[in-house]
Structures are given as C-alpha cells and as structure tokens.
Design an enzyme around this catalytic site. Structure first.
Site, mmCIF file in Angstrom:
data_model
loop_
_atom_site.group_PDB
_atom_site.id
_atom_site.type_symbol
_atom_site.label_atom_id
_atom_site.label_comp_id
_atom_site.label_asym_id
_atom_site.label_seq_id
_atom_site.Cartn_x
_atom_site.Cartn_y
_atom_site.Cartn_z
ATOM 1 C CE LYS A 1 -54.007 10.974 -1.067
ATOM 2 N NZ LYS A 1 -54.735 12.190 -1.412
ATOM 3 C CG ASP B 1 -54.245 17.892 2.505
ATOM 4 O OD1 ASP B 1 -54.002 17.969 1.283
ATOM 5 O OD2 ASP B 1 -54.485 16.812 3.088
#
Ligand SMILES: [Fe+2]
Ligand SMILES: [Fe+2]
Length: 357
Positions: free
Chosen positions: A228, A306
C-alpha cells in the site's frame, strides 16, 4: 596342547603400551602367552574363562583381547558381544585349536579382528597383536576425525542459522519501517497489520497448525499490506466508495508488496501467503482468482483475519462494525468469500477473546 616357542627374538612393543587380556581355560597356554606378551612390553591380565573375563572388563580397560574359542561355561564367541558392548573398538583375536571356517566366519562377522589357529608361533601371535592394535588405533582415529568433522559441521550450521535469522530479523525490521511509513499515510490503517498478524496466528493455532506455519502466518500478517506504500494517498483515504479504476489501482498493492519483499530471500516462505490474502474461497478474489484449496491455507486465514479487522475498524467512509455483528456477517460468507473451516476457527477465537475481555 602347547604353544611352539620357536622364535623369541622380541620386537619392541609400540608406545604407549597397550593393555591386553588373555582368556584361555588351558593354564599352560595362558601363562605362556601372558609371559610372552609381558616381555613384549604389553600390560597383560589373564582369565581362565568367559565369566572371569567379564569381571575384569568391569574393573579395567583393555585395548585387545586374545581369547580361546572353546572354553567351559561362556565360550569365546559367546563372550565376544559382551566385551564389544564395553568397547566397540576392542581388538579381539580369537584363538582356536581347530581351523573351523564357519566359526572363523562367525566370529569375524561378530566383530573379532583375527582368527588364529593353535599351535601358533609367538612371532606370528605378536604380529597379529600389532596388526590388531594398529587397526584399533586407526579406527579410533577415524572416529575422532569424524567427530571433529561433525562438530565442525554442527558449529558451522549453527552459525549459518544464526546469520540467517539475523538477516531475516533485519529484513523484517526494514519492512516494518515501511509499514509504519505506509500506516502513517492512512490513519485508518494504523495498527491494522499487527492486529491482523496476531488474529491470523491465533486462528492458525486454533486450526492446530504446526508452530513453523503459525509463525509464517504471523509474519505474513505483519507484512501483508506493505504494497500500500505504492497506492496513492488520496485513494487510501478516500471518504467515499472507489471507482473501478481506483479499485484496480488499490488491487496493485498485492503485486507491489511482493515486489518489495521478493529481494529479501529470508522472506521467501511468507510470499505465497501474502500473495493470497485477497483471494476468495469462491474464486472471486484477486490477483489469481483461484478458489478453495488452491488458495494457500495461510492466505485463507489471512483473508478472514483481514476482513474481520477491516469490518471492526474505523474507515474514512464508515464507522466500525461491532465484533459480534462482524462475526455474524462473516458467518454468512463461509463457503462464499471465506473458507468455512477458517470462519469457524475465527468465531471460536473471537468468542473466547470477547468472553475474556
Ligand atoms: Fe491487502
Ligand atoms: Fe489488510
């Protein structure tokens, strides 16, 4: 029976002097051999039978044993395994009145180093003793050499393992620095990696996975979203839903993460888990869009951890969902987006956590 003493010219025994046990029920032969070997310079003890020989082995250490085959009570071949149990390198010379090939083959196969037939020239006996002791010496030298090599290999292996571990730690700390930098870009992601790592590891333990896999899953959890760092900040923090193009851009974080981590060979075992953390049980995930068991177990566990953490965390575009509501929702995804066994383990782990909170 007598020993033919035809040659008494003595060759000095090698130093240091070896200790020899003579075992024979015939006293005249026994005494003759003891005297001869003592004159050769050896330290000699004697026994009139197998039982006495064993008693002497309890009390002393010997380098060689000269032993009659046929004796009342414990015979030479019967005594052989007992003395070799004391010292596998003991040089055993069997002495027999008859040249009996099967017995000779039997005792040699059982660990004796020579089979001699009486009457024996004393010079021949001495040569046989010297040969047997030399063989014992070289066998023990080889053992010592092998032990030194093994010790060296053990030491080197330990050093290499330590080097590998410190390199792995260094790699992890470098990547964790990246994660801190990445999480700093997105306030809603702060602490996400650590929470996912702990939850995923706990799910893996609940699913009775071995400790090595549990630790790989934990590490993959720490590193799963490192890609990310390559996603534009305004997209990560966007307060509304993403466009198709923006979502495609976000999906790239898996590929970018793998590219960041791949040069660090120590992290190789966790790459496939990270690569699979957005795969779905029904094949609707990315980047491989594979389904079921084709997704690594670590990837399936990471996906559930997650998802749970994402649902229960504050996002730019929504408030956090309650843990029990999140578990109920993820229950509806068992067999769809998520592996049903993993969802079951997640529910057990979270129910336990909530009960102890
Ligand atoms: Fe991700
Ligand atoms: Fe994530």
């Amino acid at each position: 029976m007598t020993i033919a003493i035809s040659d008494l010219s003595l060759t000095p025994a090698p130093a240091p002097l070896a200790r020899i046990l003579v075992v024979d029920d015939d006293e005249s032969i026994r005494v003759a051999m003891v005297r001869f070997l003592q004159r050769c310079g050896y330290g000699v003890e004697s026994a009139g039978g197998g039982a006495d020989a064993l008693t002497l082995f309890e009390q002393h250490t010997f380098d060689a044993m000269i032993c009659d085959v046929r004796m009342p009570g414990l015979s030479g071949p019967e005594l052989l395994p007992h003395v070799l149990a004391h010292d596998p390198n003991l040089a055993v010379l069997m002495l027999s009145a008859v040249n009996d090939a099967p017995t000779a083959a039997n005792v040699l196969a059982g660990g004796a180093v020579d089979y001699l037939v009486k009457p024996i020239e004393l010079r021949t006996l001495q040569d046989a003793v010297i040969r047997a002791l030399a063989r014992r010496h070289s066998r023990m030298e080889k053992e010592r050499f092998d032990e030194r090599i093994q010790e060296e290999v053990r030491l080197r292996t330990t050093e290499l393992e330590q080097e590998k571990e410190s390199l792995r730690r260094l790699s992890v700390s470098v990547v964790e620095t990246l994660i801190i930098a990445m999480e700093a870009k997105d306030v809603y992601l702060r602490g996400h990696s650590l929470r996912v790592a702990d939850l995923a590891a706990e799910i893996a333990i609940e699913m009775e996975q071995d400790s090595a896999l549990v630790e790989r899953i934990r590490l993959a959890g720490r590193l799963h979203d490192v890609g990310k760092i390559g996603i534009r900040e305004e997209i990560l923090n966007k307060p509304s839903s993403l466009t198709i193009a923006e979502f495609e851009h976000v999906k790239q974080h898996v590929r970018i993460g793998i590219e960041i981590l791949r040069p660090m060979a120590q992290l190789d075992p966790v790459l496939d888990i990270i690569h699979d953390h957005h795969e779905h049980w029904d094949g609707s995930g990315y980047p491989r869009a594979v389904c079921g068991d084709a997704i690594t177990l670590g990837g399936r566990i990471l996906a559930a951890a997650d998802a749970f953490d994402a649902l229960t965390s504050q996002r730019a575009y929504r408030d956090p969902m309650r843990a029990d509501d999140s578990l109920a929702y993820l229950g509806t995804q068992a067999g769809a987006l998520l592996d049903p066994h993993v969802v079951r383990a997640l529910q057990i782990v979270m129910t336990r956590r909530l009960a102890s909170a």
